[in-house]
Write a protein that holds these residues in place. Structure first.
Motif, PDB file in Angstrom:
ATOM      1  N   TYR A  83       0.836  -1.202   0.000  1.00 63.33           N
ATOM      2  CA  TYR A  83       0.000   0.000   0.000  1.00 63.33           C
ATOM      3  C   TYR A  83       0.869   1.249   0.000  1.00 63.33           C
ATOM      4  N   VAL A  84       1.965   1.203   0.771  1.00 65.64           N
ATOM      5  CA  VAL A  84       2.865   2.356   0.836  1.00 65.64           C
ATOM      6  C   VAL A  84       3.413   2.672  -0.557  1.00 65.64           C
ATOM      7  N   ALA A  85       3.825   1.634  -1.266  1.00 62.68           N
ATOM      8  CA  ALA A  85       4.388   1.836  -2.608  1.00 62.68           C
ATOM      9  C   ALA A  85       3.361   2.433  -3.557  1.00 62.68           C
ATOM     10  N   ALA A  86       2.083   2.114  -3.349  1.00 58.55           N
ATOM     11  CA  ALA A  86       1.027   2.627  -4.226  1.00 58.55           C
ATOM     12  C   ALA A  86       0.544   4.007  -3.802  1.00 58.55           C
ATOM     13  N   SER A  87       0.981   4.466  -2.631  1.00 56.56           N
ATOM     14  CA  SER A  87       0.551   5.776  -2.138  1.00 56.56           C
ATOM     15  C   SER A  87       1.493   6.864  -2.657  1.00 56.56           C
ATOM     16  N   LYS A  88       1.303   8.080  -2.147  1.00 57.43           N
ATOM     17  CA  LYS A  88       2.162   9.189  -2.565  1.00 57.43           C
ATOM     18  C   LYS A  88       3.336   9.398  -1.606  1.00 57.43           C
ATOM     19  N   ALA A  89       3.580   8.413  -0.727  1.00 58.20           N
ATOM     20  CA  ALA A  89       4.666   8.539   0.249  1.00 58.20           C
ATOM     21  C   ALA A  89       6.028   8.612  -0.452  1.00 58.20           C
ATOM     22  N   ASP A  90       6.915   9.469   0.089  1.00 56.67           N
ATOM     23  CA  ASP A  90       8.270   9.595  -0.435  1.00 56.67           C
ATOM     24  C   ASP A  90       9.288   8.850   0.411  1.00 56.67           C
ATOM     25  N   LEU A  91       9.045   8.803   1.728  1.00 59.84           N
ATOM     26  CA  LEU A  91       9.951   8.128   2.646  1.00 59.84           C
ATOM     27  C   LEU A  91       9.155   7.181   3.538  1.00 59.84           C
ATOM     28  N   LEU A  92       9.757   6.044   3.874  1.00 54.37           N
ATOM     29  CA  LEU A  92       9.139   5.069   4.764  1.00 54.37           C
ATOM     30  C   LEU A  92      10.091   4.786   5.910  1.00 54.37           C
ATOM     31  N   TYR A  93       9.704   5.233   7.118  1.00 52.80           N
ATOM     32  CA  TYR A  93      10.491   4.998   8.332  1.00 52.80           C
ATOM     33  C   TYR A  93       9.689   4.067   9.235  1.00 52.80           C
ATOM     34  N   CYS A  94      10.327   3.005   9.730  1.00 53.37           N
ATOM     35  CA  CYS A  94       9.602   1.963  10.460  1.00 53.37           C
ATOM     36  C   CYS A  94      10.207   1.691  11.829  1.00 53.37           C
ATOM     37  N   PHE A  95       9.334   1.271  12.764  1.00 51.51           N
ATOM     38  CA  PHE A  95       9.754   0.922  14.114  1.00 51.51           C
ATOM     39  C   PHE A  95       8.980  -0.304  14.575  1.00 51.51           C
ATOM     40  N   GLY A  96       9.695  -1.305  15.087  1.00 51.12           N
ATOM     41  CA  GLY A  96       9.060  -2.540  15.541  1.00 51.12           C
ATOM     42  C   GLY A  96       9.579  -3.729  14.751  1.00 51.12           C
ATOM     43  N   GLU A  97       9.538  -4.899  15.356  1.00 53.32           N
ATOM     44  CA  GLU A  97      10.109  -6.094  14.742  1.00 53.32           C
ATOM     45  C   GLU A  97       9.435  -6.441  13.416  1.00 53.32           C
ATOM     46  N   ASP A  98       8.118  -6.523  13.399  1.00 55.06           N
ATOM     47  CA  ASP A  98       7.419  -6.899  12.160  1.00 55.06           C
ATOM     48  C   ASP A  98       7.402  -5.771  11.136  1.00 55.06           C
ATOM     49  N   SER A  99       7.702  -4.546  11.569  1.00 55.15           N
ATOM     50  CA  SER A  99       7.668  -3.419  10.633  1.00 55.15           C
ATOM     51  C   SER A  99       8.735  -3.547   9.545  1.00 55.15           C
ATOM     52  N   LYS A 100       9.726  -4.416   9.750  1.00 56.09           N
ATOM     53  CA  LYS A 100      10.696  -4.668   8.686  1.00 56.09           C
ATOM     54  C   LYS A 100       9.999  -5.191   7.433  1.00 56.09           C
ATOM     55  N   CYS A 101       8.859  -5.853   7.639  1.00 56.38           N
ATOM     56  CA  CYS A 101       8.116  -6.414   6.507  1.00 56.38           C
ATOM     57  C   CYS A 101       7.421  -5.339   5.680  1.00 56.38           C
TER      58      CYS A 101
END
Length: 453
Positions: free
Chosen positions: A378-396
């Protein structure tokens, strides 16, 4: 709360009480910190607590009696089979004393926002009580009902659940005159196993409703669209795309940080506006419109109520600080709500970058990593420019985003909230839009606070 006689309560819970019952109860409490003279204390039990240990203390603080499952030394005990059941039974009896129109609201995503919109609509015609915050469980919901008094004409009650049977018990207690189900997602699928089981649990909202109480459903949800009812109750379907519904939206446009659209219904059409972003919020507004129709509120007043809604707290709260638009949505998270928040980020005004800050989605069971990868897509299909993640499963999230072509150099994973905040300080600039979204346990609001304090 209006006073009840102790004898009324004994009858409502089928309790055993060996003391004089000719006293009045002015408050129902499950917490000794709120005990005052005239209170009835209910000794609830949980995994990590037992209210029976505080029954004598409640008496010392002024309680008239305590509801327990066994005798407790130093306390006048009303003995019942289940104190949890007793709380619901007392609330149900108390609710039945008032001639109020009750709207019950449940769903996997968006039920609190929908509840708030509905309450604003209903308040256009009736003095309305509503569930405060997220007090939507078998302890919080009864406390909302105890807030009724003879001045109220309506109540909007939110019902959440994590296991089968919970909504049934709450519905039997609050006895809704109108029932709303927003959608069927995968929240708590770890406990319920399948979405079909989640649907069954949500439909328990009808267990305490009258046979002819209207049911309001979203036809854009594939499971709700297929609901088969064995009664003649009126079903209102709403949609943002399907014109064969009782209520549907058309001409949806984003204007600044609000959305304008036309609501089409059997009697005509009317212009509406909501002061928030996201197609999901248009759906929530349509659900509120259906409730208004069911309660014979004029359409002009319904849209007036909808226009008064504004997100609060940690639920898609949009705020602009030093030229940066922050979308803080840290109360809960599931794939559907993640997708909804990403749509808000895409619609938000931004002359600069759109930055996605995502934490783990919790309680998703054995397929959690798959759900996180799907959100990354979904992130790739959105207008997001940067993706910053926190949490073990967020690596996915990053795996899913990169799979769909999101640039690897625009993704980062962090082991701590402090490191995440420090990195964001380096990249956020005036004109950017930043989304914070994750389950409550991830506490991403702490990162937002570190950036804006």
């Amino acid at each position: 709360m209006e006073k009840l006689s102790l004898q009324e309560i004994i009858s409502a819970v089928h309790g055993s009480y060996g003391y004089p019952a000719d006293v009045e109860i002015s408050d129902i409490s499950t917490d000794t910190r709120t005990i005052k003279p005239g209170s009835l204390f209910i000794a609830l039990k949980g995994e990590n607590f037992d209210g029976h240990n505080f029954a004598a203390k409640a008496m010392e603080l002024g309680a008239e009696a305590v509801v327990t499952e066994r005798p407790v030394e130093g306390a006048r005990c009303m003995i019942v089979d289940s104190t949890a059941r007793a709380l619901l039974d007392i609330a149900g009896y108390y609710r039945s004393k008032f001639d109020v129109k009750v709207v019950g609201v449940t769903g996997s995503v968006g039920k609190t926002t929908t509840k708030d919109m509905i309450a604003l609509v209903v308040a256009q015609k009736y003095k309305t009580l509503k569930t405060q915050g997220n007090h939507n469980n078998e302890i919080g919901m009864p406390q909302t009902l105890f807030g009724l008094d003879s001045s109220y004409e309506a109540a909007v009650i939110e019902m959440g659940m994590s296991h089968q049977g919970e909504i049934s018990r709450m519905s039997m207690s609050c006895q809704p005159d109108v029932a709303v189900i927003t959608n069927i997602g995968i929240s708590h699928i770890e406990n319920l196993g399948t979405q079909e089981n989640i649907l069954k649990a949500k439909l328990e909202i009808l267990d305490g409703a009258a046979y002819d109480a209207p049911l309001i459903l979203c036809r854009d949800d594939k499971l709700l669209a297929g609901v088969q009812l064995h009664s003649d109750r009126k079903v209102y379907y709403y949609s943002v795309s399907k014109k064969d519904c009782d209520v549907y939206a058309s001409g949806v446009k984003t204007v600044d940080n609000s959305i304008t659209f036309t609501i089409n219904y059997e009697g005509g059409k009317i212009a509406a506006q909501i002061n928030c972003l996201g197609e999901h919020n248009v759906k929530n507004a349509l659900a509120a419109f259906c409730v208004g129709l069911a309660l014979d509120i004029p359409p002009e007043d319904i849209v007036k109520g909808i226009a008064q809604f504004k997100p609060e707290g940690l639920r898609q709260n949009v705020t602009v600080i030093d030229g940066v638009t922050y979308i803080v949505d840290c109360y809960n998270a599931a794939p559907d709500s993640m997708k909804a928040s990403l749509s808000v980020l895409s619609q938000a005004q931004a002359d600069g970058k759109r930055i996605c800050v995502l934490g783990d989605m919790l309680e998703l069971g054995k397929n959690s990593k798959t759900y996180h990868r799907n959100v990354g897509e979904y992130v790739a299909a959105s207008k997001a420019d940067l993706l910053y993640c926190f949490g073990e499963d967020s690596k996915c999230y990053i795996e899913g985003a990169e799979k769909k072509g999101f640039a690897k150099e625009n993704c980062r994973h962090f082991e701590s909230r402090d490191d995440l905040a420090a990195a964001l300080k380096e990249v956020i600039a005036k004109g950017d839009a930043v989304l914070f979204k994750g389950s409550r346990g991830m506490k991403l609001e702490e990162v937002f606070n570190a950036l804006t304090k």
